[in-house]
Design a protein around this motif. Structure first.
Motif, PDB file in Angstrom:
ATOM      1  N   LEU A  52      29.141  32.452  42.817  1.00 56.50           N
ATOM      2  CA  LEU A  52      29.758  33.288  42.601  1.00 56.50           C
ATOM      3  C   LEU A  52      29.169  34.617  42.877  1.00 56.50           C
ATOM      4  CD1 LEU A  52      32.486  32.648  40.717  1.00 56.50           C
ATOM      5  CD2 LEU A  52      31.795  34.667  39.632  1.00 56.50           C
ATOM      6  N   ASN A 110      31.725  37.191  44.395  1.00 55.03           N
ATOM      7  CA  ASN A 110      32.306  38.134  43.794  1.00 55.03           C
ATOM      8  C   ASN A 110      32.247  39.792  44.446  1.00 55.03           C
ATOM      9  OD1 ASN A 110      33.684  38.987  41.238  1.00 55.03           O
ATOM     10  ND2 ASN A 110      31.948  39.996  40.736  1.00 55.03           N
ATOM     11  N   HIS A 162      34.440  40.026  47.042  1.00 56.48           N
ATOM     12  CA  HIS A 162      35.797  39.979  46.542  1.00 56.48           C
ATOM     13  C   HIS A 162      36.196  41.576  46.049  1.00 56.48           C
ATOM     14  CE1 HIS A 162      39.136  38.634  44.628  1.00 56.48           C
ATOM     15  NE2 HIS A 162      38.999  39.317  43.461  1.00 56.48           N
ATOM     16  N   ASN A 163      35.051  42.037  45.348  1.00 55.31           N
ATOM     17  CA  ASN A 163      35.366  43.338  44.827  1.00 55.31           C
ATOM     18  C   ASN A 163      35.952  44.561  45.904  1.00 55.31           C
ATOM     19  OD1 ASN A 163      35.219  43.611  42.155  1.00 55.31           O
ATOM     20  ND2 ASN A 163      33.260  44.075  41.823  1.00 55.31           N
ATOM     21  N   ASN A 165      39.262  44.285  47.917  1.00 56.59           N
ATOM     22  CA  ASN A 165      40.309  44.744  46.819  1.00 56.59           C
ATOM     23  C   ASN A 165      40.841  46.109  47.350  1.00 56.59           C
ATOM     24  OD1 ASN A 165      41.506  42.829  45.230  1.00 56.59           O
ATOM     25  ND2 ASN A 165      40.108  43.672  43.350  1.00 56.59           N
ATOM     26  N   HIS A 166      39.885  47.028  48.010  1.00 58.62           N
ATOM     27  CA  HIS A 166      40.245  48.243  48.730  1.00 58.62           C
ATOM     28  C   HIS A 166      41.228  48.164  49.783  1.00 58.62           C
ATOM     29  CE1 HIS A 166      37.105  50.588  46.746  1.00 58.62           C
ATOM     30  NE2 HIS A 166      36.251  49.829  46.750  1.00 58.62           N
ATOM     31  N   THR A 167      42.207  48.715  49.547  1.00 53.33           N
ATOM     32  CA  THR A 167      43.061  48.736  50.499  1.00 53.33           C
ATOM     33  C   THR A 167      42.842  49.603  51.697  1.00 53.33           C
ATOM     34  OG1 THR A 167      44.301  50.504  49.190  1.00 53.33           O
ATOM     35  CG2 THR A 167      45.366  47.938  49.282  1.00 53.33           C
ATOM     36  N   LYS A 206      21.973  44.786  38.807  1.00 56.24           N
ATOM     37  CA  LYS A 206      23.426  45.106  39.114  1.00 56.24           C
ATOM     38  C   LYS A 206      23.724  44.594  40.484  1.00 56.24           C
ATOM     39  CE  LYS A 206      26.039  49.305  38.365  1.00 56.24           C
ATOM     40  NZ  LYS A 206      27.134  48.891  37.620  1.00 56.24           N
ATOM     41  N   PRO A 219      24.310  37.543  39.667  1.00 54.70           N
ATOM     42  CA  PRO A 219      25.698  37.071  39.418  1.00 54.70           C
ATOM     43  C   PRO A 219      26.203  37.956  38.684  1.00 54.70           C
ATOM     44  CG  PRO A 219      24.171  35.354  38.616  1.00 54.70           C
ATOM     45  CD  PRO A 219      23.434  36.223  39.638  1.00 54.70           C
ATOM     46  N   GLN A 220      27.490  38.517  38.926  1.00 53.10           N
ATOM     47  CA  GLN A 220      27.874  39.683  37.802  1.00 53.10           C
ATOM     48  C   GLN A 220      29.338  39.183  36.908  1.00 53.10           C
ATOM     49  OE1 GLN A 220      26.676  42.786  37.481  1.00 53.10           O
ATOM     50  NE2 GLN A 220      25.366  41.908  38.656  1.00 53.10           N
ATOM     51  N   GLY A 221      29.383  37.961  37.600  1.00 51.50           N
ATOM     52  CA  GLY A 221      30.765  37.361  36.594  1.00 51.50           C
ATOM     53  C   GLY A 221      32.156  37.986  37.019  1.00 51.50           C
ATOM     54  N   PRO A 222      33.023  38.454  36.152  1.00 56.07           N
ATOM     55  CA  PRO A 222      32.716  38.223  34.759  1.00 56.07           C
ATOM     56  C   PRO A 222      32.690  36.426  34.344  1.00 56.07           C
ATOM     57  CG  PRO A 222      34.957  38.824  35.090  1.00 56.07           C
ATOM     58  CD  PRO A 222      34.327  38.803  36.350  1.00 56.07           C
ATOM     59  N   ASP A 266      29.788  43.582  29.162  1.00 56.65           N
ATOM     60  CA  ASP A 266      29.396  44.591  29.863  1.00 56.65           C
ATOM     61  C   ASP A 266      30.028  45.881  29.493  1.00 56.65           C
ATOM     62  OD1 ASP A 266      27.871  43.209  31.804  1.00 56.65           O
ATOM     63  OD2 ASP A 266      29.343  42.299  32.661  1.00 56.65           O
ATOM     64  N   VAL A 284      33.384  37.294  27.232  1.00 55.88           N
ATOM     65  CA  VAL A 284      33.247  37.744  28.735  1.00 55.88           C
ATOM     66  C   VAL A 284      32.267  38.654  29.148  1.00 55.88           C
ATOM     67  CG1 VAL A 284      34.545  38.224  30.588  1.00 55.88           C
ATOM     68  CG2 VAL A 284      35.790  37.142  29.136  1.00 55.88           C
ATOM     69  N   GLY A 285      31.454  38.213  30.026  1.00 53.04           N
ATOM     70  CA  GLY A 285      30.474  39.381  30.507  1.00 53.04           C
ATOM     71  C   GLY A 285      29.365  38.868  31.151  1.00 53.04           C
ATOM     72  N   SER A 286      28.113  39.169  31.049  1.00 54.57           N
ATOM     73  CA  SER A 286      27.260  38.460  32.036  1.00 54.57           C
ATOM     74  C   SER A 286      26.453  37.813  31.275  1.00 54.57           C
ATOM     75  CB  SER A 286      26.112  39.737  32.560  1.00 54.57           C
ATOM     76  OG  SER A 286      26.964  40.695  32.899  1.00 54.57           O
ATOM     77  N   PRO A 287      25.711  36.540  31.989  1.00 53.97           N
ATOM     78  CA  PRO A 287      24.769  35.855  31.154  1.00 53.97           C
ATOM     79  C   PRO A 287      23.443  36.362  30.694  1.00 53.97           C
ATOM     80  CG  PRO A 287      24.892  35.181  33.502  1.00 53.97           C
ATOM     81  CD  PRO A 287      25.978  36.194  33.406  1.00 53.97           C
ATOM     82  N   THR A 311      21.150  38.093  34.623  1.00 52.96           N
ATOM     83  CA  THR A 311      21.776  39.276  34.982  1.00 52.96           C
ATOM     84  C   THR A 311      21.479  40.344  33.690  1.00 52.96           C
ATOM     85  OG1 THR A 311      23.641  38.030  35.987  1.00 52.96           O
ATOM     86  CG2 THR A 311      23.919  40.497  35.523  1.00 52.96           C
ATOM     87  N   LYS A 344      18.941  43.859  33.711  1.00 50.74           N
ATOM     88  CA  LYS A 344      19.894  45.009  33.038  1.00 50.74           C
ATOM     89  C   LYS A 344      19.125  45.527  31.915  1.00 50.74           C
ATOM     90  CE  LYS A 344      24.510  44.476  35.081  1.00 50.74           C
ATOM     91  NZ  LYS A 344      25.920  44.191  34.847  1.00 50.74           N
ATOM     92  N   PRO A 363      40.289  49.161  42.130  1.00 49.83           N
ATOM     93  CA  PRO A 363      39.748  47.964  42.023  1.00 49.83           C
ATOM     94  C   PRO A 363      38.793  47.955  40.642  1.00 49.83           C
ATOM     95  CG  PRO A 363      39.067  48.980  44.036  1.00 49.83           C
ATOM     96  CD  PRO A 363      40.083  49.721  43.540  1.00 49.83           C
ATOM     97  N   PRO A 369      38.179  34.855  34.843  1.00 49.99           N
ATOM     98  CA  PRO A 369      36.699  34.526  34.429  1.00 49.99           C
ATOM     99  C   PRO A 369      36.408  33.173  34.610  1.00 49.99           C
ATOM    100  CG  PRO A 369      37.927  35.890  32.558  1.00 49.99           C
ATOM    101  CD  PRO A 369      38.878  35.557  33.672  1.00 49.99           C
ATOM    102  N   VAL A 370      35.034  33.089  35.095  1.00 48.85           N
ATOM    103  CA  VAL A 370      34.642  31.681  35.451  1.00 48.85           C
ATOM    104  C   VAL A 370      33.877  31.106  34.570  1.00 48.85           C
ATOM    105  CG1 VAL A 370      33.684  30.469  37.458  1.00 48.85           C
ATOM    106  CG2 VAL A 370      35.103  32.155  38.060  1.00 48.85           C
TER     107      VAL A 370
END
Lengths: 329, 488
Positions: free
Chosen positions: A19, A23, A26-27, A30-32, A103, A107-110, B38, B250-253, B257, B261, B468, B478-479
Motif C-alpha cells: 500500500l 497510496n 494515488h494522492n 487526485n490532483h486534477t 512521512k 506506509p501511510q494508510g490510512p 494522524d 484509523v491511522g498509521s500502524p 510509520t 514519526k 486532495p 481504510p484498508v
C-alpha cells in the motif's frame, strides 16, 4: 488455530507493504491536472521522492557533523552556546531525517483497527462474582469474629506505624512563633554582629539589625529606620520607643513572610517585593496597600549611656504571617 | 523457512530465543499493528513524555554534583563576586556544577527548561483532552491519572526550583511555609513537621532533595506507565471523518510509520530543549546570590506554572479574619490553598459532572469538535482566561514599572479583569460556537469554482473536485491490516 492466525497476519503484512507506494501515487493522481499524462505524474513522483531522499541524507550527514562538533567543543572546554548549539542542531537534523523517512517512505494508510468491547459479558461478570464472593469470601463469611480481629489488628498496624512518619518529622510548634530573640536590654547589632550606635545612621537611612548574639536570625530580623532626628510617636503608648528618630519594625511581612526590604524615604513607606504590600512607617507600619493584613510589629528601642541602641523588650505581638494559634496566646 | 518458522536467519536466532520464553512473535505482531490516529494534537502528550525523558537524563547528571545540605560554608570557588561569602553547600555545589563542570551549565539549563516544557506540554495536552471530550467514558480513569501527573509535575517543578538555595528560591520556600501556616487547625503543625521545625531550619533542603529526585519521579514514572497502558488498552480516540467510526481506529500502524514519526518528535523535543539550554539563560543563581532569610530581591517571578498562584496572592484583598479565638489567614489561604484545591477538585470531577448534568453516560471514542459542545467549550475557555489573568497578575510590579503607572491602578485593573474577562470570554465563546455550528460548510476547505467558456461563447461554472488534502474527500477506503478476525 495458531497457523491460521499466522497465515492471516502474513497476508496482512504484504497488503500493508504494497500500500505504501500505491497510496502515495494515488494522492498525487487526485490532483486534477489537465494536459499532463499519467506517465508524467509517475516521473514527477519519482523525482519528488528522490529529492526527499537527498534531503534526508543531507540532514543525517549534517547531524553527524554536528555531533562531532559537540565532541570537539567539549574537548576544547565545553563553551555553553557552542556545545548546546551543536547538540540542538544535531538532534534537529537527525529528527528531520527520521521524520522524512517516516512521512514519505513508510506506509501511510490510512489503516484501520477494530475496537474491542470494554465491558464484560453477563456470563463473565457472573464468573467474576462467583470467584470473588463464593470462592474467596466464603472462608470469612463463616468466621466473622476472625475477620473483625484481622481488620482491627491491620488498622492498628496502620495507625501506629504512621506515628514516626508524622510525629518524628519535626518538633511541636510550642511558643516558637510567639517570640523572637529580642530581650529587654538586647543590644542592636548588624548582620556582622557589630553593635549599632545612635549616630550610625543618617536621617533617611535604614539597616537590617538583630539582637546581639543572634545575628542573621530569621525570626528576629528587624528593619531599623532613622526617620527623623527626634523621637516619633507612631502610636499612642509608643512615645518612648523611637530614640533620636530610630524606628524598629519586624522585617517579616505579615502577609507571606518575605523580608520587607524596600524603603522609600520620600513617602516614608516600606514595600514588600513579593506581593507588593506597602506599610506606612510613620503610622506604625500599618498596611496601606496590598494583601498584608496587619501592621509590622514595632520593636521598643532605647539608647544606653554609651550611645548603643538597645531593645526595651521583645515585640509585643507575634511577628510574621498569620497562623491558627496566633490569637490564643 | 526453517524449523523455527522464520525465513530470516537472524530472526531465527535472536527473536526465536525470546519467543520461546515470552511468546514474543505473537505479542510483538499485535503491538506493531496498533493504530495511531494522524492528528497534530495527539503529539502534545508525546512532547510531555519526551520532556520527561530529557528531565531524567539531565537530572541524573545533576545529582552527581549537587550536595543537598543547608550547611553554611565560606565560598572559595571560581566565581569571584561570591568569594568569601557565606553560602550553603547546596548553593555552592550548584554554582560549581554550573560554572566549573564541563557541560554542567548546559545540563542544568536544559533540565530547568525541560521542566517548563514538561508542564506546558501537559497543560496544553489537558486542554486538548478537555475541549475534544476525550475524557468521557471509558477514559475517566485515565483523565484522573493525567490530572495527578499534572499536580506531580508542578510539585516537582517547585521542589527542584527550591534546591539551589539561592535568594529567589529560598524566598519561595519562605512563602510556601507561610502558605502551610495559613491552613486552619493543622497548619502550624504541618509546617513544623514538613520543615522539621520553624523556617528555615536545616532539614528542608535534604527533604526536598529526596522528594525531588526519588519519590515524585518514581510516582510519575509509575503513573506514566499506567497512563500509556490505559491508552493502549482503550485504544486511541479519533476525530470523526470518512471511514472513522466509534468501533474502529484509523491511522498509521505503530511499526514502522508511527515509530519513525514519534522518534522524530522525540529528537525535535530534545533539540528544542537543548537549544533553549544553550541560548536562553535560565535561573543564573550566581547572580541572585545565596539565600539569607533577611535578604530579598526585587521584581522576582516564580516559574511559569506557579505564576497563577503568585498572581492570586497579589490581588487577594487583606481579609485576615479573627474569630472563635483563632486567626484565619484567609488572605493567604483562599488564593494559595483553596484556589488550587478547588481547581484540581473540579478537574478531577469534570468528567463525572458533565456525564451527570449532560445526561450522557455512553461510551465515546469519536472526539467532539469544540464548537459542537458550546457549553463545555465556553466553560473551558472562561476558566482558562481566569488562570491567564491570574498569571498576568503575578507581574503587577513589573507592569506598573513598564507602563509608568501606579501599583494601585494595576492592582485594581487585575481585580476587576479577573472577574469580568472569564465571564466575557465564556459568553463570547458560547456565541461563536453557536454561530459556527449554525453556519453550513464553516471550517471546511473551500472548493474552487471553475469557469469554462464553451466553443459557442457561453460560460459555465462548476465546483471543482475537493482538494486532495481534504480529509472528508479522501477516496481511499481504510484498508485493514488485520482482516476482520474474530478473536475471542
Amino acid at each position: 488455530m495458531d497457523t491460521k492466525e499466522n497465515g492471516e497476519n502474513i497476508n496482512a503484512v504484504s497488503k500493508a507493504g504494497n500500500l505504501s507506494a500505491g497510496n502515495n501515487s494515488h494522492n498525487l493522481a487526485n490532483h486534477t491536472c489537465e494536459g499532463c499524462g499519467r506517465s508524467d505524474l509517475a516521473e514527477q513522483e519519482r523525482r519528488r521522492l528522490r529529492a526527499l531522499e537527498v534531503v534526508a541524507q543531507l540532514s543525517v550527514i549534517g547531524a553527524l557533523l554536528c555531533f562531532i562538533g559537540v565532541g570537539v567543543t567539549y574537548w576544547v572546554g565545553g563553551q555553553n552556546q557552542f556545545l548546546g548549539g551543536f547538540l540542538a542542531a544535531g538532534l534537529a537534523l537527525l529528527g528531520i531525517g527520521v521524520i522524512v523517512i517516516g512521512k514519505y517512505f513508510m506506509p501511510q494508510g490510512p489503516f484501520v483497527e477494530q475496537r474491542h468491547e470494554i465491558s464484560s459479558t453477563v456470563q463473565q461478570k457472573q464468573l467474576f462474582e462467583e470467584a470473588l464472593v463464593e470462592r474467596g469470601g466464603s472462608a470469612f463469611k463463616r468466621r466473622k469474629f476472625l475477620g473483625v480481629l484481622m481488620g482491627a489488628s491491620a488498622t492498628m498496624f496502620g495507625i501506629t506505624f504512621a506515628f514516626p512518619w508524622i510525629r518524628s518529622l519535626g518538633p511541636l510548634p510550642g511558643k516558637t512563633l510567639f517570640q523572637t530573640w529580642w530581650r529587654p536590654g538586647s543590644r542592636v547589632v548588624t548582620v556582622h554582629g557589630r553593635p549599632v550606635k545612635v549616630d550610625d545612621l543618617e536621617v533617611g537611612g535604614i539597616l537590617t539589625v538583630f539582637p546581639e548574639g543572634h545575628a542573621g536570625s530569621s525570626m528576629s530580623q528587624t528593619i531599623l529606620i532613622r526617620a527623623a532626628s527626634l523621637p516619633i510617636t507612631t502610636r499612642k503608648g509608643r512615645e518612648t520607643w523611637s530614640p533620636h528618630g530610630y524606628l524598629g519594625f519586624s522585617k517579616i511581612c505579615t502577609h507571606a513572610g518575605c523580608p520587607v526590604g524596600l524603603y522609600e524615604e520620600q513617602s516614608q513607606q516600606l514595600l514588600c517585593p513579593c506581593h507588593q504590600s506597602i506599610f506606612d512607617v510613620l503610622d506604625g507600619a500599618v498596611p496601606v496597600f496590598g494583601p498584608a493584613p496587619r501592621p509590622l510589629p514595632q520593636l521598643p528601642l532605647g539608647v544606653d549611656e554609651e550611645g548603643y541602641l538597645r531593645a526595651r523588650s521583645d515585640f509585643l505581638e507575634p511577628v510574621g504571617p498569620g497562623f491558627w494559634e496566633r490569637t490564643t496566646a | 523457512m526453517n524449523s523455527t518458522g522464520y525465513t530470516n536467519g537472524k530472526l531465527a536466532g535472536s527473536v526465536d530465543w525470546m519467543d520461546q520464553r515470552l511468546g514474543l512473535a505473537r505479542i510483538g505482531r499485535k503491538i506493531m499493528d496498533k493504530i495511531f490516529p494522524d492528528h497534530w494534537s495527539f503529539m502534545l502528550g508525546e512532547i510531555a513524555l519526551y520532556s520527561f525523558i530529557v528531565l531524567v537524563i539531565t537530572g541524573v547528571f545533576l545529582t552527581l554534583y549537587y550536595v543537598p545540605s543547608s550547611q553554611q560554608i565560606i565560598y572559595h570557588g571560581s566565581y569571584l563576586p561570591l568569594r568569601g561569602r557565606r553560602v550553603s553547600e547546596a548553593y555552592a555545589s550548584t554554582v560549581n556544577l554550573s560554572l566549573n563542570v564541563r557541560g554542567g551549565l548546559l545540563m542544568r539549563q536544559m533540565h530547568h527548561w525541560a521542566a517548563d516544557v514538561f508542564t506546558a506540554a501537559i497543560v496544553i495536552h489537558l486542554c486538548r483532552i478537555f475541549f475534544t471530550g476525550a475524557f468521557r467514558r471509558p477514559r475517566e480513569l485515565n483523565w484522573i491519572v493525567g490530572i495527578i501527573l499534572l499536580i506531580l509535575a508542578i510539585s516537582n517543578g517547585f521542589t527542584g526550583y527550591s534546591l539551589p538555595d539561592d535568594l529567589i528560591s529560598g524566598t519561595g520556600l519562605r512563602i510556601m511555609f507561610s502558605i502551610i501556616l495559613s491552613i486552619p487547625v493543622i497548619g502550624t503543625y504541618l509546617g513544623f513537621f514538613i520543615f522539621g521545625g520553624n523556617f528555615p531550619g536545616k532539614l528542608i533542603i535534604p527533604r526536598l532533595y529526596i522528594i525531588h529526585v526519588f519519590i515524585i519521579p518514581i510516582i510519575i514514572a509509575g503513573l506514566l506507565g499506567m497512563h500509556l497502558g490505559l491508552l493502549i488498552y482503550h485504544k486511541h480516540t479519533q476525530f470523526s471523518g470518512k471511514g472513522r467510526r466509534e468501533q474502529n481506529v484509523v491511522g498509521s500502524p505503530l511499526w514502522p510509520t508511527f515509530v519513525a514519526k514519534t522518534t522524530g518528535l522525540f529528537l525535535m523535543t530534545f533539540a528544542f530543549i537543548a537549544a533553549l539550554g544553550a541560548f536562553i539563560q535560565i535561573n543564573p543563581i550566581w547572580q541572585f546570590g545565596p539565600y539569607q532569610p533577611y535578604k530579598i530581591s526585587y521584581a522576582v517571578q516564580p516559574d511559569w506554572y506557579m505564576g497563577w498562584l503568585d498572581g492570586a496572592m497579589r490581588i487577594m484583598p487583606s481579609w485576615e479574619w479573627t474569630g472563635f479565638g483563632h486567626t484565619w489567614p484567609l488572605e493567604v489561604f483562599i488564593p494559595a490553598v483553596a484556589l488550587p484545591g478547588l481547581t484540581f477538585t473540579l478537574l478531577f470531577a469534570w468528567p463525572f459532572l458533565e456525564a451527570h448534568f449532560g445526561k450522557d453516560k455512553a461510551e465515546h471514542h469519536l472526539l467532539d469538535r469544540p464548537r459542537d459542545k458550546p457549553l463545555r467549550t465556553a466553560i473551558g475557555a472562561g476558566a482558562l482566561s481566569f488562570y491567564v489573568v491570574l498569571f498576568g497578575a503575578s507581574a503587577t510590579d513589573v507592569l506598573a514599572n513598564f507602563f509608568q503607572t501606579s501599583l494601585n491602578l494595576v492592582l485594581w485593573s487585575f481585580r476587576i479583569t479577573v472577574v469580568i474577562v472569564p465571564i466575557a470570554i465564556a459568553f463570547l465563546t458560547y456565541k461563536i460556537c453557536k454561530e459556527l455550528t449554525e453556519t453550513p460548510y464553516s471550517g471546511q476547505r473551500k472548493r474552487a469554482v471553475v469557469m469554462v467558456r464553451s466553443p459557442q461563447g457561453g460560460y459555465n461554472a462548476y465546483r471543482a473536485d475537493p482538494h486532495p488534502d481534504t480529509k472528508a474527500g479522501q477516496v481511499a477506503e481504510p484498508v485493514p491490516i488485520e482482516p476482520e478476525s474474530t478473536q475471542a
